[in-house]
Design an enzyme around this catalytic site. Structure first.
Site, PDB file in Angstrom:
ATOM      1  N   GLY A 165       0.805  -1.218   0.000  1.00  0.00           N
ATOM      2  CA  GLY A 165       0.000   0.000   0.000  1.00  0.00           C
ATOM      3  C   GLY A 165       0.833   1.261   0.000  1.00  0.00           C
ATOM      4  O   GLY A 165       0.356   2.347   0.329  1.00  0.00           O
ATOM      5  N   ASP A 187       3.091  -1.003 -13.854  1.00  0.00           N
ATOM      6  CA  ASP A 187       3.691  -1.683 -12.702  1.00  0.00           C
ATOM      7  C   ASP A 187       4.228  -3.052 -13.084  1.00  0.00           C
ATOM      8  O   ASP A 187       5.349  -3.426 -12.741  1.00  0.00           O
ATOM      9  CB  ASP A 187       2.655  -1.850 -11.580  1.00  0.00           C
ATOM     10  CG  ASP A 187       2.046  -0.530 -11.163  1.00  0.00           C
ATOM     11  OD1 ASP A 187       2.583   0.529 -11.569  1.00  0.00           O
ATOM     12  OD2 ASP A 187       1.039  -0.544 -10.442  1.00  0.00           O
ATOM     13  N   SER A 238       3.962  -1.015  -5.796  1.00  0.00           N
ATOM     14  CA  SER A 238       3.497  -2.121  -6.638  1.00  0.00           C
ATOM     15  C   SER A 238       3.836  -3.505  -6.117  1.00  0.00           C
ATOM     16  O   SER A 238       4.348  -4.357  -6.855  1.00  0.00           O
ATOM     17  CB  SER A 238       4.044  -1.977  -8.056  1.00  0.00           C
ATOM     18  OG  SER A 238       3.589  -0.799  -8.598  1.00  0.00           O
TER      19      SER A 238
HETATM   20  C1  GLA Z   1      -1.147   2.282 -10.185  1.00  0.00           C
HETATM   21  C2  GLA Z   1      -1.546   1.420 -11.370  1.00  0.00           C
HETATM   22  C3  GLA Z   1      -0.701   1.759 -12.594  1.00  0.00           C
HETATM   23  C4  GLA Z   1      -0.707   3.258 -12.866  1.00  0.00           C
HETATM   24  C5  GLA Z   1      -0.414   4.046 -11.595  1.00  0.00           C
HETATM   25  C6  GLA Z   1      -0.571   5.522 -11.781  1.00  0.00           C
HETATM   26  O1  GLA Z   1       0.152   1.986  -9.768  1.00  0.00           O
HETATM   27  O2  GLA Z   1      -1.398   0.061 -11.078  1.00  0.00           O
HETATM   28  O3  GLA Z   1      -1.167   1.058 -13.710  1.00  0.00           O
HETATM   29  O4  GLA Z   1      -1.911   3.668 -13.439  1.00  0.00           O
HETATM   30  O5  GLA Z   1      -1.240   3.646 -10.523  1.00  0.00           O
HETATM   31  O6  GLA Z   1       0.350   5.999 -12.675  1.00  0.00           O
END
Ligand code: GLA
Length: 394
Positions: free
Chosen positions: A124, A174, A128
């Site tokens: 969080g 990500d 990622s």
């Molecule tokens: C999250 C999503 C990504 C991207 C970002 C913002 O990490 O998983 O795909 O959209 O937010 O840039």
């Protein structure tokens, strides 16, 4: 740190399953220099994998059952590969269920496995951790069963698992960064064509510093999916105005400005942010290539302001952290990173000032919010990979 993680996960595997694991895989978290909320808007992004990982110890178990043990949560979950796989109540298990389901759906054969996993990627925090789990598991099955999936296919499976089994309609950034990361390189990814190129992540006398607001977000309950709907709606209206436009990339700021009344204030500001952010990434890549870090830093601040005021995915704590370094001569740029609503800021800081900044901002943050700030001095590392078992004490 990496070695310790591998050893702990291997030891835990032995305890759980009574034998040493056959394979170890590491799947990293990611940072993003610039290019936020544009991966699902046909933009460009500039992420990199970092030296924080989800580590998997895994063995084929000769059955059709997948047995999972989440070491950090002390929780187990098993599922039968011969049965239809559906998302359940246990959020972390859905990453595995989703990946297994999607690989099965491709008609690729694999067997039951025993898995222990553990993570040094804070959850969080906008780094990622979920993409690392999804891609790590897909990568592991691909290697163990020679499924013939490319790295791109692994990243796409991770993304689709997130869409269908987790419920977050995320972009590809990500998963792509986790799988394609390279030591000391950032990835310029064209999210429309998935073409990519590596650029040196050498910031000379500057380094990247993450400041974790400790405000936890889950994209599922945050406004992430709402933003996607808003920009989709905006693009549809803009296409009516300008039939030659296919994606946000084809739009100019002036065209968005001219459509303000048709879009309405909220959707207008969302679209304006997207068009500006796509351009900022291209400018940032040029600045990086020219080693013009002052310009890169200014672009990062501009991204923060856009995310905060127009895209409205920041929060009070993240705004505070960006503002706390805005007038510091040792900080060239700072911005909230990732999906938003919490998580980290990414800062471009003069190397010899890093510790001082951490100390100062931690104190100010504690005074203001009574939250203990966490700082990460991250290194840019390679993407998802198999770890040589020789270090794992196996
Ligand atoms: C999250 C999503 C990504 C991207 C970002 C913002 O990490 O998983 O795909 O959209 O937010 O840039």
């Amino acid at each position: 740190m990496k070695k310790k993680l591998v050893q702990q996960v291997s030891a835990c595997f032995k305890e759980q399953f009574g034998a040493a694991p056959g394979h170890i895989f590491l799947s990293p978290g990611r940072i993003n220099i610039i290019g936020e909320h544009v991966d699902y808007n046909d933009g460009f992004v500039l992420p990199a994998a970092i030296n924080k990982y989800v580590c998997f110890a895994i063995s084929d178990n000769g059955t059709n059952t997948v047995n999972l043990f989440a070491k950090d949560l002390n929780e187990s979950y098993s599922f039968d590969l011969t049965q239809p796989l559906k998302p359940g109540d246990l959020m972390w298990a859905n990453f595995f269920l989703g990946v297994a389901h999607l690989i099965k759906e491709k008609g690729l054969a694999f067997g039951g496995v025993n898995v222990v996993f553990s993570s040094t990627i804070p959850m969080g925090a906008g780094l990622s951790s979920s993409a690392a789990v999804e891609c790590g598991f897909a990568f592991a099955l691909n290697k163990m069963y020679n499924l013939g999936l490319s790295r791109e296919a692994v990243a796409l499976i991770g993304q689709k698992a997130e869409h269908t089994f987790v419920g977050v309609n995320c972009g590809i950034m990500d998963q792509f960064a986790s799988v394609f990361g390279k030591k000391r390189k950032v990835i310029k990814l064209d999210c429309n064509s998935l073409e990519y190129e590596y650029h040196n992540a050498d910031f000379k006398e500057y380094s990247l510093l993450l400041l974790d607001s400790k405000v936890k977000h889950t994209l599922l309950t945050s406004g992430y999916n709402d933003r996607r709907n808003e920009v989709e709606q905006g693009l549809a209206l803009l296409k009516e105005q300008y039939p030659e436009v296919k994606t946000f990339r084809d739009l100019t700021e002036a065209q968005v400005e001219a459509s303000k009344n048709i879009l309405g204030d909220v959707v207008y500001r969302r679209c304006l942010f997207v068009v500006r952010e796509i351009k900022r990434v291209l400018d940032a890549v040029t600045a990086l290539e020219n080693e013009d870090f002052a310009t890169l830093g200014k672009l990062m601040f501009a991204t923060h302001d856009g995310l905060s005021k127009n895209y409205e995915v920041s929060c009070e704590e993240l705004d505070f952290l960006a503002d706390a370094v805005r007038n510091d001569e040792n900080v060239l740029g700072a911005r909230m990173m990732g999906g938003g609503f919490g998580g980290c800021t990414i800062n471009l800081v003069k190397k010899d000032a890093v510790n001082g900044i951490i100390e100062r901002v931690s104190q100010e943050y504690k005074e203001k919010f009574n939250i203990k700030l966490e700082a990460y001095k991250v290194k840019i590392s390679k993407g998802t990979s198999q770890y040589t078992t020789e270090y794992a004490g196996i």
